[in-house]
Design a protein around this motif. Structure first.
Motif, PDB file in Angstrom:
ATOM      1  N   HIS A   1       4.357   7.048   3.431  1.00 17.41           N
ATOM      2  CA  HIS A   1       5.217   5.875   3.207  1.00 17.41           C
ATOM      3  C   HIS A   1       4.682   4.986   2.094  1.00 17.41           C
ATOM      4  CE1 HIS A   1       2.349   4.219   6.325  1.00 17.41           C
ATOM      5  NE2 HIS A   1       2.457   3.134   5.603  1.00 17.41           N
TER       6      HIS A   1
ATOM      7  N   GLU B   1       7.407   0.973   5.087  1.00 19.61           N
ATOM      8  CA  GLU B   1       6.842   0.064   6.094  1.00 19.61           C
ATOM      9  C   GLU B   1       6.952  -1.378   5.626  1.00 19.61           C
ATOM     10  OE1 GLU B   1       2.641   0.534   6.763  1.00 19.61           O
ATOM     11  OE2 GLU B   1       2.685  -0.524   8.656  1.00 19.61           O
TER      12      GLU B   1
ATOM     13  N   HIS C   1       0.823  -1.227   0.000  1.00 25.56           N
ATOM     14  CA  HIS C   1       0.000   0.000   0.000  1.00 25.56           C
ATOM     15  C   HIS C   1       0.849   1.265   0.000  1.00 25.56           C
ATOM     16  CE1 HIS C   1       0.565  -0.716   4.438  1.00 25.56           C
ATOM     17  NE2 HIS C   1       0.718   0.591   4.449  1.00 25.56           N
TER      18      HIS C   1
HETATM   19 FE   LIG Z   1       1.144   1.557   6.289  1.00 18.58          FE
END
Ligand SMILES: [Fe+2]
Ligand SMILES: O=C1C=CC(S(=O)(=O)O)=CC1(O)O
Length: 349
Positions: free
Chosen positions: A206, A259, A147
């Protein structure tokens, strides 16, 4: 206006980095991503389950920035529909010939209504899928891009925009007055393809990659320690409240946040229930109640327009999440209604 083209998932990001060699050491030597192609200008990387040419492009440039977030659509015909949609919105639209980005077919890149450079594509080169290449996967074994998370000042407006593209909300964070601090939306049947973090934007918060197992995230931490690069770890490892995922946040050599994430949940049924968290719930962002470090709330990457210039940031007018928790995060309630301690054990300021 509701879009008439079918976005299937978050597919790749293009980041501007100052030193390709140093970035290669971080993303390849430490995180273990696979190099599909590299030259003096860029490195094209993919994770082990991915058979498209890349899910991350690192492009050499003078200033760290986000050059594009890219979504894959369901067919090449949808690319033309996407172009027409954003032209009808009056957005800047760039029609990109096949190969404009190595490995990607004809595509369209726009500046979306939130100010982000976003690409829509379908055709892409297929390359070897390393799913069973246990001989080279290393300890992190990152499986796929999962994502994007973006800073945007008006979360409800951004949410409505993404819902107009067919995204659905899985979770959000609100307060008793209904202020929305963050929201998570999906196209693929997981918790999100895009997360909206209230704050000055457009900025990238991120990009996130997934692993299959929690221990693979711990292995990445151990590897960073072995390289004496533990200062690349910004937040975690830990267990999220929102998404339920086990997580780790790293900062790459240019400060871009990455992440590593696993163990969220399926959202594919049409009646998937939305989870709304109280912004004062100390377990919303870390299920174990660990504080969110201040830099996680404040720092993000500049985004570029289609000509490569930084886009001006609009500050958030509503309250910032870091202002409504007590001090640095981690000092809100654990049990609603109980008197809050002045500081949690191991308090940090
Ligand atoms: Fe995230
Ligand atoms: O992917 C995510 C899932 C959950 C969270 S949070 O910190 O638990 O809100 C942050 C995040 O957006 O990075």
């Amino acid at each position: 206006m509701t879009a008439d083209f079918d976005i299937i998932r978050a597919a790749y990001a293009e980041l501007i980095v100052r030193d390709l060699a140093e970035s290669r050491r971080f993303y390849v030597d430490i995180l273990g991503l696979v190099v599909t192609h590299e030259d003096d200008e860029a490195i094209y990387l993919r994770a082990f389950e991915e058979y498209l040419h890349h899910s991350l492009v690192l492009r050499q440039g003078p200033v760290p920035a986000l050059a594009a977030l890219a979504y894959r659509v369901r067919s090449q015909a949808e690319v033309a529909k996407a172009a027409a949609h954003f032209e009808s919105l009056g957005c800047s639209v760039e029609h990109r010939a096949s190969g404009a980005t190595r490995g990607i077919g004809e595509a369209v890149r726009v500046i979306d209504p939130l100010g982000f450079p976003v690409e829509f594509f379908y055709d892409a080169d297929h390359v070897e899928r390393y799913t069973r290449r246990y001989d080279v996967q290393g300890s992190g074994a990152i499986s796929r891009l999962d994502h994007f998370n973006i800073f945007t000042p008006d979360v409800p407006a951004a949410q409505a925009y993404y819902e107009s593209l067919g995204f659905r909300v899985s979770e959000d964070i609100q307060d008793e007055a209904g202020t929305v601090y963050a929201s998570w939306l999906y196209r693929k049947a997981t918790v999100h393809d895009i997360a909206l973090t209230g704050g000055g934007g457009p900025r990238l918060h991120h990009i996130a990659f997934a692993t299959h197992e929690r221990n693979q995230i711990v292995n990445i931490c151990d590897t960073l320690g072995a390289y004496r690069l533990s200062d690349r770890i910004e937040r975690g490892p830990g267990r999220h409240g929102v998404s339920n995922a086990f997580y780790l946040y790293l900062r790459d050599p240019d400060g871009h946040r990455v992440e590593i994430y696993t163990h969220d949940y399926y959202t594919g049924d049409p009646d998937n229930p939305v989870v709304t968290w109280d912004v004062h719930d100390n377990q919303r962002r870390d299920w174990w109640g660990n504080p969110v470090v201040p830099s996680w709330y404040s720092e993000g990457s500049t985004v570029l327009d289609l000509g490569g210039s930084p886009i001006t940031i609009t500050e958030r007018t509503e309250t910032e999440e870091s202002e409504v928790t007590i001090g640095a995060d981690g000092f809100s309630y654990t049990r609603k209604g109980e008197a809050m301690p002045e500081y949690k054990l191991g308090n940090q300021v």
